[in-house]
Structure formats: structure tokens, C-alpha cells
Design a protein around this motif. Structure first.
Motif, PDB file in Angstrom:
ATOM      1  N   ALA A 158       0.808  -1.217   0.000  1.00 51.17           N
ATOM      2  CA  ALA A 158       0.000   0.000   0.000  1.00 51.17           C
ATOM      3  C   ALA A 158       0.842   1.268   0.000  1.00 51.17           C
ATOM      4  O   ALA A 158       0.316   2.365  -0.217  1.00 51.17           O
ATOM      5  N   ALA A 159       2.170   1.131   0.221  1.00 50.91           N
ATOM      6  CA  ALA A 159       3.012   2.327   0.347  1.00 50.91           C
ATOM      7  C   ALA A 159       3.050   3.137  -0.947  1.00 50.91           C
ATOM      8  O   ALA A 159       2.973   4.383  -0.916  1.00 50.91           O
ATOM      9  N   LYS A 160       3.173   2.461  -2.113  1.00 48.34           N
ATOM     10  CA  LYS A 160       3.303   3.183  -3.384  1.00 48.34           C
ATOM     11  C   LYS A 160       2.016   3.931  -3.747  1.00 48.34           C
ATOM     12  O   LYS A 160       2.063   5.147  -4.007  1.00 48.34           O
ATOM     13  N   PRO A 161       0.841   3.299  -3.786  1.00 46.00           N
ATOM     14  CA  PRO A 161      -0.365   4.069  -4.123  1.00 46.00           C
ATOM     15  C   PRO A 161      -0.707   5.118  -3.057  1.00 46.00           C
ATOM     16  O   PRO A 161      -1.253   6.176  -3.394  1.00 46.00           O
ATOM     17  N   TYR A 162      -0.366   4.841  -1.795  1.00 46.39           N
ATOM     18  CA  TYR A 162      -0.602   5.823  -0.732  1.00 46.39           C
ATOM     19  C   TYR A 162       0.219   7.092  -1.002  1.00 46.39           C
ATOM     20  O   TYR A 162      -0.293   8.223  -0.933  1.00 46.39           O
ATOM     21  N   THR A 163       1.507   6.893  -1.323  1.00 44.33           N
ATOM     22  CA  THR A 163       2.382   8.038  -1.613  1.00 44.33           C
ATOM     23  C   THR A 163       1.930   8.767  -2.866  1.00 44.33           C
ATOM     24  O   THR A 163       1.996  10.001  -2.957  1.00 44.33           O
ATOM     25  N   LEU A 164       1.451   8.015  -3.870  1.00 43.76           N
ATOM     26  CA  LEU A 164       0.968   8.635  -5.101  1.00 43.76           C
ATOM     27  C   LEU A 164      -0.206   9.573  -4.810  1.00 43.76           C
ATOM     28  O   LEU A 164      -0.239  10.718  -5.288  1.00 43.76           O
ATOM     29  N   LEU A 165      -1.177   9.111  -4.015  1.00 43.65           N
ATOM     30  CA  LEU A 165      -2.329   9.943  -3.686  1.00 43.65           C
ATOM     31  C   LEU A 165      -1.903  11.167  -2.870  1.00 43.65           C
ATOM     32  O   LEU A 165      -2.369  12.280  -3.108  1.00 43.65           O
ATOM     33  N   ARG A 166      -0.992  10.959  -1.934  1.00 40.52           N
ATOM     34  CA  ARG A 166      -0.526  12.071  -1.095  1.00 40.52           C
ATOM     35  C   ARG A 166       0.147  13.155  -1.935  1.00 40.52           C
ATOM     36  O   ARG A 166      -0.163  14.340  -1.803  1.00 40.52           O
ATOM     37  N   GLU A 167       1.035  12.760  -2.834  1.00 38.18           N
ATOM     38  CA  GLU A 167       1.746  13.737  -3.654  1.00 38.18           C
ATOM     39  C   GLU A 167       0.816  14.398  -4.670  1.00 38.18           C
ATOM     40  O   GLU A 167       0.986  15.579  -4.996  1.00 38.18           O
ATOM     41  N   ALA A 168      -0.168  13.659  -5.167  1.00 40.43           N
ATOM     42  CA  ALA A 168      -1.131  14.249  -6.098  1.00 40.43           C
ATOM     43  C   ALA A 168      -1.959  15.327  -5.398  1.00 40.43           C
ATOM     44  O   ALA A 168      -2.241  16.387  -5.981  1.00 40.43           O
ATOM     45  N   LEU A 169      -2.350  15.071  -4.155  1.00 43.75           N
ATOM     46  CA  LEU A 169      -3.100  16.079  -3.395  1.00 43.75           C
ATOM     47  C   LEU A 169      -2.238  17.310  -3.130  1.00 43.75           C
ATOM     48  O   LEU A 169      -2.708  18.451  -3.209  1.00 43.75           O
ATOM     49  N   LYS A 170      -0.964  17.075  -2.831  1.00 42.97           N
ATOM     50  CA  LYS A 170      -0.060  18.201  -2.583  1.00 42.97           C
ATOM     51  C   LYS A 170       0.073  19.078  -3.816  1.00 42.97           C
ATOM     52  O   LYS A 170      -0.036  20.302  -3.756  1.00 42.97           O
ATOM     53  N   ARG A 171       0.342  18.444  -4.960  1.00 42.22           N
ATOM     54  CA  ARG A 171       0.616  19.213  -6.167  1.00 42.22           C
ATOM     55  C   ARG A 171      -0.628  19.934  -6.679  1.00 42.22           C
ATOM     56  O   ARG A 171      -0.550  21.067  -7.156  1.00 42.22           O
ATOM     57  N   SER A 172      -1.778  19.325  -6.532  1.00 48.13           N
ATOM     58  CA  SER A 172      -3.011  19.953  -7.022  1.00 48.13           C
ATOM     59  C   SER A 172      -3.537  21.017  -6.065  1.00 48.13           C
ATOM     60  O   SER A 172      -4.374  21.831  -6.450  1.00 48.13           O
ATOM     61  N   GLN A 173      -3.033  20.995  -4.805  1.00 49.45           N
ATOM     62  CA  GLN A 173      -3.518  21.911  -3.762  1.00 49.45           C
ATOM     63  C   GLN A 173      -5.040  21.806  -3.609  1.00 49.45           C
ATOM     64  O   GLN A 173      -5.734  22.804  -3.421  1.00 49.45           O
ATOM     65  N   LYS A 174      -5.511  20.550  -3.708  1.00 56.70           N
ATOM     66  CA  LYS A 174      -6.931  20.285  -3.533  1.00 56.70           C
ATOM     67  C   LYS A 174      -7.132  19.263  -2.422  1.00 56.70           C
ATOM     68  O   LYS A 174      -6.170  18.686  -1.906  1.00 56.70           O
ATOM     69  N   VAL A 175      -8.376  19.075  -2.063  1.00 56.11           N
ATOM     70  CA  VAL A 175      -8.737  18.042  -1.089  1.00 56.11           C
ATOM     71  C   VAL A 175      -9.692  17.071  -1.772  1.00 56.11           C
ATOM     72  O   VAL A 175     -10.336  17.399  -2.765  1.00 56.11           O
ATOM     73  N   ALA A 176      -9.762  15.859  -1.224  1.00 59.45           N
ATOM     74  CA  ALA A 176     -10.648  14.838  -1.790  1.00 59.45           C
ATOM     75  C   ALA A 176     -11.902  14.728  -0.940  1.00 59.45           C
ATOM     76  O   ALA A 176     -11.834  14.694   0.285  1.00 59.45           O
ATOM     77  N   VAL A 177     -13.053  14.693  -1.599  1.00 58.31           N
ATOM     78  CA  VAL A 177     -14.331  14.469  -0.923  1.00 58.31           C
ATOM     79  C   VAL A 177     -14.673  12.993  -1.093  1.00 58.31           C
ATOM     80  O   VAL A 177     -14.649  12.465  -2.209  1.00 58.31           O
ATOM     81  N   ALA A 178     -14.978  12.348   0.028  1.00 59.46           N
ATOM     82  CA  ALA A 178     -15.185  10.901  -0.014  1.00 59.46           C
ATOM     83  C   ALA A 178     -16.386  10.506   0.823  1.00 59.46           C
ATOM     84  O   ALA A 178     -16.852  11.259   1.677  1.00 59.46           O
ATOM     85  N   LYS A 179     -16.894   9.320   0.585  1.00 54.08           N
ATOM     86  CA  LYS A 179     -17.959   8.713   1.384  1.00 54.08           C
ATOM     87  C   LYS A 179     -17.396   7.469   2.045  1.00 54.08           C
ATOM     88  O   LYS A 179     -16.644   6.702   1.423  1.00 54.08           O
ATOM     89  N   PHE A 180     -17.740   7.266   3.305  1.00 53.51           N
ATOM     90  CA  PHE A 180     -17.283   6.075   4.021  1.00 53.51           C
ATOM     91  C   PHE A 180     -18.328   5.705   5.067  1.00 53.51           C
ATOM     92  O   PHE A 180     -19.198   6.508   5.411  1.00 53.51           O
ATOM     93  N   ALA A 181     -18.256   4.478   5.553  1.00 57.31           N
ATOM     94  CA  ALA A 181     -19.193   3.994   6.562  1.00 57.31           C
ATOM     95  C   ALA A 181     -18.428   3.692   7.846  1.00 57.31           C
ATOM     96  O   ALA A 181     -17.373   3.054   7.811  1.00 57.31           O
ATOM     97  N   LEU A 182     -18.968   4.172   8.955  1.00 61.33           N
ATOM     98  CA  LEU A 182     -18.331   3.945  10.244  1.00 61.33           C
ATOM     99  C   LEU A 182     -19.409   3.883  11.316  1.00 61.33           C
ATOM    100  O   LEU A 182     -20.310   4.725  11.361  1.00 61.33           O
TER     101      LEU A 182
END
Length: 347
Positions: free
Chosen positions: A119-143
Motif C-alpha cells: 500500500a506504500a506506493k499508491p498511498y504516496t501517489l495519492l498524497r503527492e497528487a493532493l499536494k501538487r493539485s492543492q486540492k482536497v478529496a471528498v469521499a464517502k465512508f461507513a463507520l
């Protein structure tokens, strides 16, 4: 840190196994209820209303109460059979600017930890993509048995998720704003800006809970059998502001003193706050006041020719004249006697 939920982040065809960890903790001091008479602990027992018997936790289920008061039992199997695609998945639905998220929607915060080496590679990919785009992700989850809305953002080298309230859970601020129409002058805004600049910024890490520390000191003192520590009473607040301008000026002055700035700067603030609006009001009042009739010229006072020096010398001259007159009076009888003697001799 202990995880509270295991699942995966899903965006497009990318899936990232993650663990959910609480990002915050509550440091509030909690109290127990006791019987004042003997200090015994007061506990809550779950008692059935029908047979008045205490019910153990395994025997307690769920039910929905309808408008008539009827209880409709709901089992875990009923809930498990519902279509809930986000039961084990944080499903990203969009990437948006952070400014588009209303802070009123912010709820509990979590850290998302990559679960395992793959999970380290896709996790880092998402983190760096959020950094570069200066955006946040809107998500749905169940808890905890319900679907929620979340916002993913980068904090340092970690992806954090903030639980969000659904838009329909935010109440409209009806009847909250002041009903009275108020006009704010530019002068008052200038002072408010000056106060904001004087207070400046603050390091949030330097802020702490003074009340909690005082409670801890009091508990420690009572545990040792001593009296609770004494504290200065808090200043009463919420008073009515009679002069907003004066209050703003005093606030700026107090903020400057708290920051250790020189008192000479206060004059500069006073010059700024001696505002054109006040001067315009004074000028308008002077113009609107009825003009006074010119006063009649007073008669010129008679000029005094005697100077101060002359006034000082006058008593001395008067005394000299009196002395001369006295001497002259003393000489006159002698002259008369001399004349009479001469007349007798001639006879």
C-alpha cells in the motif's frame, strides 16, 4: 496508535489498503456522580420498563420508535443486508479546492495509515497528487453503522481525513443575526483593523487549557488533604459597550502594552483615531449653529501715563515734599521774629 477501522481508499481503479486511526484525543477531566451523604458512587443501570429487571449488554438490541410510540426491532442482520458499498471502502467522489468546504461541516479527524508494504506506493501517489493539485478529496465512508461524508487532505507526510456533516445537517442561521439596522463607520473599521494588526498572529502550539490545569491543581491539593489553591476571580465580561470608539482605542493600547511595544506608539494610535469623521461632525455642528451677533465695541479705557517705575518713585517724592514743607514751616516763625525785632530797634 491503535486502528479503529480497516478498509481501503478507492479512487478510479486504484485501491489503497489503509487503517483508520484517531487523530485527536479529549483531555477534558471527567467527574463521577456520588451520593453527597456518604460519597457512594451513583451508577446507571439499564432496566426494562416492562418487568423492571436489569438487562445485560448482550441482551440489549436496537429498535426504531415511530410516531405512535411503537418499537420496531432492527437486527444486525437487517442492517448487514442493506446495500452499503462504503462499508469497508473510503470512496473518493471528487477533488475540490479546500475553500469550497464549509468549516461548519468539519467533524472528527482521523489519520489514514498505509496497511502493509504494497500500500506504500499508491498511498504516496495519492498524497503527492493532493499536494501538487492543492486540492482536497471528498469521499464517502461507513463507520459505526452509518454512511458518512469525509474530506481527505495532506498533513505533513500523512493523509488525514476529516469527517464532514451532510449538507442537510447544517442548520440555517435564521433569527441569529442582529435585527436592528446598524451602520458601521469607516473610522470604526479603521480602528478594528488597527486592533487586528496589533494582536497579530499566534503560535497555536503555545496555547493551552488554563481551566483544565487549574482543575488538576485543585484535585491534586484535595487528594493530599490540603486546601484548594486560591485563584484571582475572573473578570466579569459581557458588559454593555457605551463608547465603541473608546473601547477600540483602549483595546489597541492594551494589546500594544501586552506585546511590550513602546508607549510612544500610543500617540501614533491616538493620531490615527482622531478621525476625520469626528472633525467633520464638529465642523458640521459649527456650521449649523446660529451665527452670533457681533458685540458692540467697548469704549477705550483711559490710558495710564504713569509707568511702573514712576509709580514706584511717587511715594518717595511725596515724602520729600512733606519734609521740605515742614522745614519751611519751621523757618517762617523765625523770619517773623527777626522782622519784629528789627522794627522795634528802628523805633
Amino acid at each position: 496508535m491503535r486502528s479503529i477501522w480497516n478498509g481501503a481508499i478507492s479512487f478510479g481503479l486504484v485501491s489503497i489498503p489503509i487503517k483508520l486511526v484517531n487523530a485527536t484525543e479529549n483531555h477534558s477531566i471527567s467527574f463521577r456522580q456520588i451520593h453527597k451523604a456518604d460519597g457512594g458512587r451513583i451508577r446507571y443501570r439499564k432496566v426494562c420498563e416492562l418487568d423492571q429487571e436489569e438487562v445485560a449488554t448482550p441482551d440489549i438490541g436496537k429498535a426504531y420508535e415511530d410516531a405512535t410510540g411503537t418499537m420496531i426491532p432492527i437486527t444486525d442482520a437487517d442492517l448487514a443486508g442493506l446495500p452499503l458499498p462504503t462499508a469497508k471502502t473510503i470512496e473518493i467522489v471528487a477533488f475540490v479546492p479546500a475553500s469550497s468546504i464549509d468549516p461548519l461541516q468539519m467533524d472528527t479527524a482521523y489519520y489514514l495509515s498505509a496497511s502493509g508494504v504494497p500500500a506504500a506506493k499508491p498511498y504516496t501517489l495519492l498524497r503527492e497528487a493532493l499536494k501538487r493539485s492543492q486540492k482536497v478529496a471528498v469521499a464517502k465512508f461507513a463507520l459505526r453503522g452509518r454512511e458518512r461524508l469525509g474530506m481527505l487532505r495532506v498533513v505533513g507526510d500523512v493523509i488525514a481525513m476529516h469527517g464532514l456533516l451532510w449538507p442537510d445537517e447544517i442548520r440555517a442561521p435564521e433569527g441569529v443575526a442582529p435585527e436592528t439596522e446598524v451602520t458601521v463607520r469607516d473610522a470604526e473599521l479603521d480602528l478594528a483593523d488597527a486592533l487586528m494588526d496589533t494582536l497579530g498572529s499566534v503560535d497555536l502550539d503555545s496555547l493551552h487549557d488554563d481551566y483544565r490545569e487549574a482543575v488538576e491543581e485543585m484535585i491534586a491539593a484535595k487528594a493530599e488533604g490540603g486546601p484548594p489553591p486560591e485563584h484571582e476571580p475572573a473578570e466579569a465580561g459581557g458588559g454593555r459597550v457605551l463608547d465603541l470608539m473608546a473601547a477600540l482605542e483602549n483595546s489597541v493600547r492594551a494589546a500594544k502594552e501586552a506585546r511590550g511595544e513602546e508607549k510612544g506608539d500610543e500617540k501614533q494610535v491616538a493620531e490615527v483615531t482622531d478621525l476625520p469623521t469626528r472633525r467633520r461632525k464638529a465642523t458640521a455642528a459649527a456650521k449649523s449653529a446660529p451665527a452670533k451677533e457681533p458685540a458692540e465695541p467697548a469704549e477705550p479705557a483711559p490710558k495710564k501715563t504713569t509707568s511702573k517705575a514712576a509709580a514706584k518713585k511717587t511715594p518717595a517724592k511725596t515724602a520729600t515734599k512733606k519734609t521740605a514743607a515742614k522745614k519751611a514751616a519751621q523757618k517762617k516763625p523765625a523770619a517773623k521774629r527777626t522782622t519784629a525785632s528789627t522794627k522795634r530797634a528802628s523805633a
